[in-house]
Write a protein that holds these residues in place. Sequence first.
Motif, PDB file in Angstrom:
ATOM      1  N   PHE A  12       6.698 -62.278  12.034  1.00 50.19           N
ATOM      2  CA  PHE A  12       7.933 -62.568  11.312  1.00 50.19           C
ATOM      3  C   PHE A  12       7.676 -63.539  10.168  1.00 50.19           C
ATOM      4  O   PHE A  12       6.726 -64.328  10.203  1.00 50.19           O
ATOM      5  CB  PHE A  12       8.993 -63.122  12.274  1.00 50.19           C
ATOM      6  N   THR A  13       8.532 -63.503   9.174  1.00 42.81           N
ATOM      7  CA  THR A  13       8.375 -64.345   7.990  1.00 42.81           C
ATOM      8  C   THR A  13       8.604 -65.818   8.284  1.00 42.81           C
ATOM      9  O   THR A  13       8.103 -66.673   7.567  1.00 42.81           O
ATOM     10  CB  THR A  13       9.331 -63.896   6.868  1.00 42.81           C
ATOM     11  N   SER A  14       9.356 -66.107   9.327  1.00 41.16           N
ATOM     12  CA  SER A  14       9.606 -67.494   9.739  1.00 41.16           C
ATOM     13  C   SER A  14       9.836 -67.495  11.250  1.00 41.16           C
ATOM     14  O   SER A  14      10.059 -66.434  11.850  1.00 41.16           O
ATOM     15  CB  SER A  14      10.816 -68.064   8.999  1.00 41.16           C
ATOM     16  N   PHE A  94       6.989 -64.270  23.499  1.00 47.62           N
ATOM     17  CA  PHE A  94       7.124 -65.168  22.359  1.00 47.62           C
ATOM     18  C   PHE A  94       6.183 -66.356  22.553  1.00 47.62           C
ATOM     19  O   PHE A  94       6.494 -67.280  23.293  1.00 47.62           O
ATOM     20  CB  PHE A  94       8.559 -65.693  22.261  1.00 47.62           C
ATOM     21  N   PRO A  95       5.029 -66.364  21.887  1.00 44.59           N
ATOM     22  CA  PRO A  95       4.139 -67.518  22.005  1.00 44.59           C
ATOM     23  C   PRO A  95       4.668 -68.711  21.203  1.00 44.59           C
ATOM     24  O   PRO A  95       5.611 -68.568  20.415  1.00 44.59           O
ATOM     25  CB  PRO A  95       2.819 -67.012  21.426  1.00 44.59           C
ATOM     26  N   SER A  96       4.058 -69.858  21.394  1.00 46.11           N
ATOM     27  CA  SER A  96       4.489 -71.040  20.640  1.00 46.11           C
ATOM     28  C   SER A  96       4.406 -70.751  19.151  1.00 46.11           C
ATOM     29  O   SER A  96       3.603 -69.944  18.704  1.00 46.11           O
ATOM     30  CB  SER A  96       3.629 -72.250  20.997  1.00 46.11           C
ATOM     31  N   GLY A  97       5.283 -71.397  18.402  1.00 44.61           N
ATOM     32  CA  GLY A  97       5.366 -71.154  16.968  1.00 44.61           C
ATOM     33  C   GLY A  97       6.412 -70.123  16.618  1.00 44.61           C
ATOM     34  O   GLY A  97       7.051 -70.192  15.586  1.00 44.61           O
ATOM     35  N   ARG A  98       6.581 -69.134  17.485  1.00 41.82           N
ATOM     36  CA  ARG A  98       7.629 -68.109  17.403  1.00 41.82           C
ATOM     37  C   ARG A  98       7.632 -67.283  16.109  1.00 41.82           C
ATOM     38  O   ARG A  98       8.634 -66.683  15.769  1.00 41.82           O
ATOM     39  CB  ARG A  98       9.026 -68.701  17.620  1.00 41.82           C
ATOM     40  N   THR A  99       6.496 -67.237  15.370  1.00 47.81           N
ATOM     41  CA  THR A  99       6.427 -66.305  14.236  1.00 47.81           C
ATOM     42  C   THR A  99       5.797 -64.988  14.655  1.00 47.81           C
ATOM     43  O   THR A  99       5.821 -64.028  13.892  1.00 47.81           O
ATOM     44  CB  THR A  99       5.630 -66.895  13.052  1.00 47.81           C
ATOM     45  N   GLY A 100       5.271 -64.936  15.845  1.00 44.14           N
ATOM     46  CA  GLY A 100       4.737 -63.708  16.409  1.00 44.14           C
ATOM     47  C   GLY A 100       5.480 -63.373  17.686  1.00 44.14           C
ATOM     48  O   GLY A 100       5.880 -64.261  18.434  1.00 44.14           O
ATOM     49  N   LEU A 132      14.057 -54.686  13.990  1.00 42.53           N
ATOM     50  CA  LEU A 132      13.423 -55.972  13.726  1.00 42.53           C
ATOM     51  C   LEU A 132      13.288 -56.257  12.235  1.00 42.53           C
ATOM     52  O   LEU A 132      13.200 -57.423  11.833  1.00 42.53           O
ATOM     53  CB  LEU A 132      12.059 -56.036  14.421  1.00 42.53           C
ATOM     54  N   ALA A 133      13.301 -55.209  11.414  1.00 39.77           N
ATOM     55  CA  ALA A 133      13.251 -55.409   9.958  1.00 39.77           C
ATOM     56  C   ALA A 133      14.445 -56.224   9.479  1.00 39.77           C
ATOM     57  O   ALA A 133      14.346 -56.952   8.494  1.00 39.77           O
ATOM     58  CB  ALA A 133      13.191 -54.065   9.241  1.00 39.77           C
ATOM     59  N   THR A 134      15.561 -56.137  10.193  1.00 42.98           N
ATOM     60  CA  THR A 134      16.757 -56.911   9.829  1.00 42.98           C
ATOM     61  C   THR A 134      16.636 -58.374  10.256  1.00 42.98           C
ATOM     62  O   THR A 134      17.476 -59.186   9.891  1.00 42.98           O
ATOM     63  CB  THR A 134      18.019 -56.304  10.472  1.00 42.98           C
ATOM     64  N   ALA A 135      15.603 -58.687  11.043  1.00 39.12           N
ATOM     65  CA  ALA A 135      15.429 -60.053  11.565  1.00 39.12           C
ATOM     66  C   ALA A 135      14.231 -60.763  10.937  1.00 39.12           C
ATOM     67  O   ALA A 135      13.703 -61.701  11.508  1.00 39.12           O
ATOM     68  CB  ALA A 135      15.274 -59.993  13.084  1.00 39.12           C
ATOM     69  N   GLY A 136      13.769 -60.285   9.787  1.00 39.47           N
ATOM     70  CA  GLY A 136      12.678 -60.959   9.099  1.00 39.47           C
ATOM     71  C   GLY A 136      11.286 -60.479   9.472  1.00 39.47           C
ATOM     72  O   GLY A 136      10.312 -61.223   9.311  1.00 39.47           O
ATOM     73  N   LEU A 137      11.179 -59.241   9.927  1.00 40.33           N
ATOM     74  CA  LEU A 137       9.868 -58.700  10.284  1.00 40.33           C
ATOM     75  C   LEU A 137       8.976 -58.637   9.044  1.00 40.33           C
ATOM     76  O   LEU A 137       9.371 -58.108   8.008  1.00 40.33           O
ATOM     77  CB  LEU A 137      10.028 -57.297  10.887  1.00 40.33           C
TER      78      LEU A 137
END
Length: 147
Positions: A12-14, A94-100, A132-137
């Motif tokens: 994800f972008t963020s 959801f690993p730490s950082g939550r961008t992946g 997921l594209a709508t959620a910043g994928l």
Amino acid sequence: MGSRDADIDFTFTSPTTVRAVLDSVAAAGWSAVQRGGHVSYMVNDPDDNYEWYDSAADRIDKVLGVLDATANEPYTVALDIYHPEAKTGGMLMFPSGRTGVFFIPTIDRRRIPAAPEFTDLSWYLNALVPALATAGLRGYEAHEIRY
């Protein structure tokens, strides 16, 4: 002979939240409620113990609060999702950082009909990526590995 594992690694972008991802995939027919009416989730801890829990479906807001809690941000958390119409599902990790976010098809995995030893990753991609594209994928990688 060996066994096979499949997963899709989303980036994800963020940083994202479990709630944001669940809301996105729910619009595409996925649910945190499993067959039997329960919610399954996991919280890692400082001792690296992966503890799985089951909760009643009507407690989903409390479950999401636990998974998205600031205290759990340094740890891996997971939520099982299920697509009742397709009768398949898996784990969102959801690993730490939550961008992946990792998706592992673990519930009645869909197979490629002409090669049933392989997971039909294209079905899962089609069922998850548009939502997921709508959620910043930002992107994804799909893997199937034989051990």
